[in-house]
Write a protein that holds these residues in place. Sequence first.
Motif, mmCIF file in Angstrom:
data_model
loop_
_atom_site.group_PDB
_atom_site.id
_atom_site.type_symbol
_atom_site.label_atom_id
_atom_site.label_comp_id
_atom_site.label_asym_id
_atom_site.label_seq_id
_atom_site.Cartn_x
_atom_site.Cartn_y
_atom_site.Cartn_z
ATOM 1 N N LEU A 64 0.778 -1.778 -0.189
ATOM 2 C CA LEU A 64 0.343 -0.287 -0.276
ATOM 3 C C LEU A 64 0.214 1.582 -0.350
ATOM 4 C CD1 LEU A 64 -2.761 -1.142 2.695
ATOM 5 C CD2 LEU A 64 -2.451 -0.901 0.115
ATOM 6 N N LEU A 65 0.166 2.274 -0.700
ATOM 7 C CA LEU A 65 1.291 3.002 -1.020
ATOM 8 C C LEU A 65 0.534 4.507 0.037
ATOM 9 C CD1 LEU A 65 2.991 3.429 -4.411
ATOM 10 C CD2 LEU A 65 4.223 3.863 -2.018
ATOM 11 N N GLU A 66 1.067 5.613 0.226
ATOM 12 C CA GLU A 66 0.494 6.674 1.128
ATOM 13 C C GLU A 66 0.038 7.950 -0.661
ATOM 14 O OE1 GLU A 66 0.240 8.008 4.329
ATOM 15 O OE2 GLU A 66 -0.220 9.748 3.166
ATOM 16 N N GLY A 67 -1.172 8.185 -0.089
ATOM 17 C CA GLY A 67 -1.975 8.870 -1.199
ATOM 18 C C GLY A 67 -2.679 7.875 -2.208
ATOM 19 N N TYR A 68 -2.107 6.902 -2.309
ATOM 20 C CA TYR A 68 -3.486 6.117 -3.388
ATOM 21 C C TYR A 68 -4.557 5.453 -3.103
ATOM 22 C CZ TYR A 68 0.800 7.179 -6.486
ATOM 23 O OH TYR A 68 1.701 7.714 -7.707
ATOM 24 N N SER A 69 -5.679 5.491 -3.757
ATOM 25 C CA SER A 69 -6.420 4.313 -3.187
ATOM 26 C C SER A 69 -6.606 2.991 -3.602
ATOM 27 C CB SER A 69 -7.940 4.940 -3.428
ATOM 28 O OG SER A 69 -8.341 5.097 -4.740
ATOM 29 N N VAL A 70 -5.175 2.498 -3.902
ATOM 30 C CA VAL A 70 -4.989 1.238 -4.359
ATOM 31 C C VAL A 70 -4.131 0.367 -4.194
ATOM 32 C CG1 VAL A 70 -6.440 1.250 -6.769
ATOM 33 C CG2 VAL A 70 -4.179 2.057 -6.957
#
Lengths: 516, 369
Positions: free
Chosen positions: A122-128
């Motif tokens: 999971l990446l900060e700032g991404y909803s995928v």
Amino acid sequence: MKNNDTKAEPIKEELKENIQKIKQDLGGSDDIIIREITFGKDDSAHAAIIYTDGLADKKLITDFILDSQTQKSYAEELDREADRDNLLEALKALALNLGDNKEIADFRSLYNAILSGETVLLLEGYSVGIAASTRGWKDRSVSEPVAQSVVRGPQEGFTETLRTNTSMIRRKIKDPNLWLETMQIGKVTKTDVAIMYIKGIVSDKVVEEVRARLDRIDIDGVLESGYIEELIQDEAFSPFPTINNTERPDNVAAELLEGRVAILVDGTPFVLIVPTLFISFFQTAEDYYQRADISTLLRFIRFISLFIAMVGPALYIAITTFHQELLPTQLLISLAAQREGVPFPAFIEALMMEVTFEVLREAGIRMPRPIGQAVSIVGTLVIGQAAVEAGIVSASMVIVVSITAISSFVITGYSMAISVRMIRFVIMGLAAAFGIFGIVVALIALVMHLCSLRSFGVPYMSPFAPFVPADHKDTIFRLPHWAMSTRPRLINQRNVNREQTSKPTKPADRNNQGRR
Amino acid sequence: MAGGEKISIRQFTVLAMFYTIGTTILVIPSTLASDAKQNAWIASIAGLLASMAIVALYIAIGRLYPNTTLAGMLEAAFGKWLGKLATLAFIFFSFVGGSAVLYYMGNFMTTQIMPETPIGAFIVLFGGLVVIGVRLGLEVLARTAEILFPWFLMLFIVSALFLLPEIDLANVKPIVGIGLKPIAKASLAYTGTATLPLVLFLMFFPAALNRKQGAGKALLVGNVIGGLFIVIVTYLSISVLGADFSSRNLYPSYALAKKINIGNFIQRVEILMAGMWFLSIFFKAAFYAYGFAAGLARLCGCKDYRPLALPCGMILIAYSLVVYPNVVYMMDFDSTVYIPYAISTGLLLPLLLLAAGLIRKKPGGRTNE
């Protein structure tokens, strides 16, 4: 079902919140590993790596995701990608040099991925997020099949891992038409169930039917293919199995080539095969590896065994109780002498011995291995000899029960052998009351029941009834491979031709060839 | 009333054969021998030839109405009410026939094999089997016949071969010592038992066959093969047992099987041979019951006959206990009442049906062919 709704929630952009939610939903289970990492230029990118300890291959994760060296090179690579919006794409393309990865957008698929052994990034700032296939767990290695062993033929059996099993079938059939469909069955267990078939050989109607029946299943858990078998079989109330199972990849490959569909269930080495005919339970893979004449003989022996296993004790009861005239006088006298001290009628005697044997057999399977010796000693000595000497059963009865028992082991399909064991008792009862008339009545009823069964639309008793002459090349008889040129007719009507090899002939003139 | 059930030509042939053999194989040698004495086997051949003519009649009816059942044919030929009345006659025929067959079975078992068991036990068990069969339907019965046929054949060939050494040709001589009249009478008895009940096959012939082509031939072939079995059994029983013993024995085939003696080792195997009759009698009873249930269902306008299997079977079982009060009555009935009755239902009614059908078809029906 409130839980389900929250799980379908989309993943949020804030990493912290996501992690918080995952921890909360999974109850803080210790085997769920969540690693937060930062990387990129001046550590601007925050990410979390989530996987299940034990299900995901740690080496893979370390090598490709967590390794600092790799991270550094990724970071450099990422720096080149000036466009920060594309970080996820870039990561997907570069960072996860793993076989397979996919984007996930909601928590339900996230949990599904983690709990199947995948690693989620999971990446900060991404909803995928990205789910990378890192499945790898402690697995039983491929070993000899226990339930279906052969003298000649491949010595490998399926394991508990679905992917290993499909790969074993793929290794046998390298054809692009070998298709695989996977679905998840079980609301709680979410078991992977795969169906495999050869497009172009299989009847599409059967595949459709299998799909429809699997879709209809609504159950909390599937722990073995037996669950699926019971939920999709044609006739719910029948002692006869209308779905065959095997743990041999070569068996499955052969069935696929005949136009059948294989249903593989994760977590069990037993693969289901549909449609199944009655005759399938009397054939083994080895029949096709041995010489044709020997295989035919062995099949005959199996049918004789079926007959003995089913009506052996019943015939003994009927003859000794009602039709003594059938026996030669000498034999009759010796039988009568043996039975002289036995206080029970033949039926009770047979019932006692049969039940004892079934108990012994069950004990042999269930008890801890080291005690095995004890049961065989008790079984042979105490029940065999002592019972006769004590005058509780006659010696001939012990012989009859033993032959019956051994015969039932000859039936190759275990699920069929069990039904035969069961039916035996009913026939014994009828024989005790009506003699051979009772046996014939029971057999007619049995044949009628068998004829009324269907397995995925195919009559169970074919090719006997309806009689299909071409299919008798591989039913009781096993003709040489060059003669079995067609596939079973009722299972598949389109792609019928199997081969066009002609009969092998001798070299034209051996003497001439030798000289040259 | 076939309800979409389809059977193959091969299955139909086997069914017709089993149905022809039915109880005939067990009882007819006695009847034939009492009329035609040592020429009983000639009478059976004469009966076989007469049967072919009757089967030709059924085939003609089948050609006339290829897509409907017996009840439909009758209604089409005689009009609604008269047709229903005629259907009732057939239903009654199958009802009486079915219970008589069950009685035969029970009587055979109690008199010959297990004298201490009450007849009701056999009838209920066998009737139960018949109910299962009818309930599972025509297709299943046809497939069952297909599977059981080889077993029947095996038993028959084995018993016939084993009896060869016992043949005494003096028993069949002189070959034409009996006049034509007894032979004609005997062959009538043969036809009445073996072939006339085949009229009930019109309930599904040829509507339920998957191919209409060759359907008639199948019926004929089935009947002739079945007839050949009976001719062989009759010949064996005359030549082995003698005409006198055959005629006085109620079940000469069974007595015949008792004669088997190969090297003093294979002997008294009659109960194994009886398995063969259990099979053929089962199919006879099952198709009488089928005719009863299917006819009744059609008469009452039910879509499916299968739910009627159990009630019909129960009535058959109950009636079979009283259909013949005793064996003497049975023999008397069979030789005096049954044959005219069978002729009226199996020959006269179909003839009327054919005539009426032809007349009705003539004006506008030509185009249908």
